[in-house]
Scaffold this active site. Sequence first.
Site, PDB file in Angstrom:
ATOM      1  CD  GLU A   1      42.935  60.695  17.516  1.00 33.17           C
ATOM      2  OE1 GLU A   1      42.188  61.445  17.226  1.00 33.17           O
ATOM      3  OE2 GLU A   1      43.501  60.793  18.340  1.00 33.17           O
TER       4      GLU A   1
ATOM      5  CD  GLU B   1      42.480  64.064  22.448  1.00 32.99           C
ATOM      6  OE1 GLU B   1      41.986  64.701  21.638  1.00 32.99           O
ATOM      7  OE2 GLU B   1      42.668  62.856  22.036  1.00 32.99           O
TER       8      GLU B   1
HETATM    9  C1  LER Z   1      40.383  62.868  19.402  1.00 35.46           C
HETATM   10  O1  LER Z   1      41.908  63.363  19.233  1.00 35.46           O
HETATM   11  C2  LER Z   1      40.319  61.887  20.456  1.00 35.46           C
HETATM   12  O2  LER Z   1      41.322  61.226  20.280  1.00 35.46           O
HETATM   13  C3  LER Z   1      38.850  61.213  20.361  1.00 35.46           C
HETATM   14  O3  LER Z   1      38.929  60.410  21.372  1.00 35.46           O
HETATM   15  C4  LER Z   1      37.895  62.185  20.194  1.00 35.46           C
HETATM   16  O4  LER Z   1      36.900  61.485  20.699  1.00 35.46           O
HETATM   17 MN    MN Z   2      43.478  61.873  20.289  1.00 40.42          MN
END
Ligand code: LER
Ligand code: MN
Length: 272
Positions: free
Chosen positions: A153, A247
Site C-alpha cells: 500500500e 477504511e
Molecule cells: C492502512 O491501510 C493505512 O492506510 C495506513 O494509513 C495505516 O497507517
Molecule cells: Mn489504507
Amino acid sequence: MPRFKAAMVATPVKARFEAVAKEDFAKVLAILKGLDFDGVEVSVLEPEQLVFSAAMAKEYSLEIPAVGTGLNFLHYGLSLTHPDPGVRGRAQERLKQLIDAAARVGAGGVIIGLIRGRGDEAPSLEAAYELLKGQLAELCAHAERQGVRLFLEPLNRYESRLVNTVADGLRLLDEIGCGALYLLLDTFHMNIEERVVEDSIRQAGTRIGHFHIADSNRLAPGLGHLNFGSILAALADTGYTGYVSAEVIVKPDLETAARLTANVLRVATSGL
Ligand code: LER
Ligand code: MN
C-alpha cells in the site's frame, strides 16, 4: 449486478489506529451484513486474532478480503526496515505467521502498510528501501507458496517515506518481480500524494489487488470532497471487480459510516 464487492475495515483489538471500526466485533458484523456488505477486512496483531475473526465472520457469511498488519508497527514497533536485524526478523516472522493464517482461513491477502516502517529508522532512505526490497521478495515467495496475495500500500508522506505514490509502488513491484505482489490503493493517501487520482488508478491497472476508500478527511465517503463517481469509474476502467473496503474514521457512528459507504458504491457504480 454490483461492480465491486463492499467491505469495511474492523478490528477485534483495542487498536491504536483511528480509521477502523473498533466497536464490538459481532455488532460490526451484524451491521455490515444488514447493509448487504460482502466482507469485513480485519486489522490484527496476532494470527490467533485472524482465526477468531474469520470464524465469527463466517457465522455472518462475510468474507475476509484482506488482513491489515500495521498494528504490529503501531503497538510493537515491528518494522521490515528497522536497523536492528532482530526487529526486522520479528516483523518478517509475524508477517509469515499472518500469511499462513490467511491461507488457513481463506482470506484474500495480507497488507504491507505501516509494517514496512517509516523509512527514517535505517541509516538512510536508500538503505531502508534496499532492506524493504529484500524482505518483500522473501515474504512474497512465502505468500506465493501459500497461495496468498500480498498487498503493498502506498502511504502518504506523513506516515512513511517508503513508497508514497502509485509510481513508487509499481517500481518496487517491477524490481521484485513476484507474481503474488499487488498494489493496494487508498483514496485517502492518493488524495495527498497523486497529481490526478483517476490517472494513477488507470496507471496501476491490473496490478491493483485491493482498494481502500475514504474521503479527503478520512471520514466515510460523502463526508469530504472527493469525487467517487470519477474515482470508481477509473477503477472500473482497469477491469477491477474486487473489493472496495472502507477504511474510515467511524463518525458520526458506525451505522452511518457503513450506510454512506454502501450508498456511494451503489450510486457511483450504477451507471458503470
Ligand atoms: C492502512 O491501510 C493505512 O492506510 C495506513 O494509513 C495505516 O497507517
Ligand atoms: Mn489504507
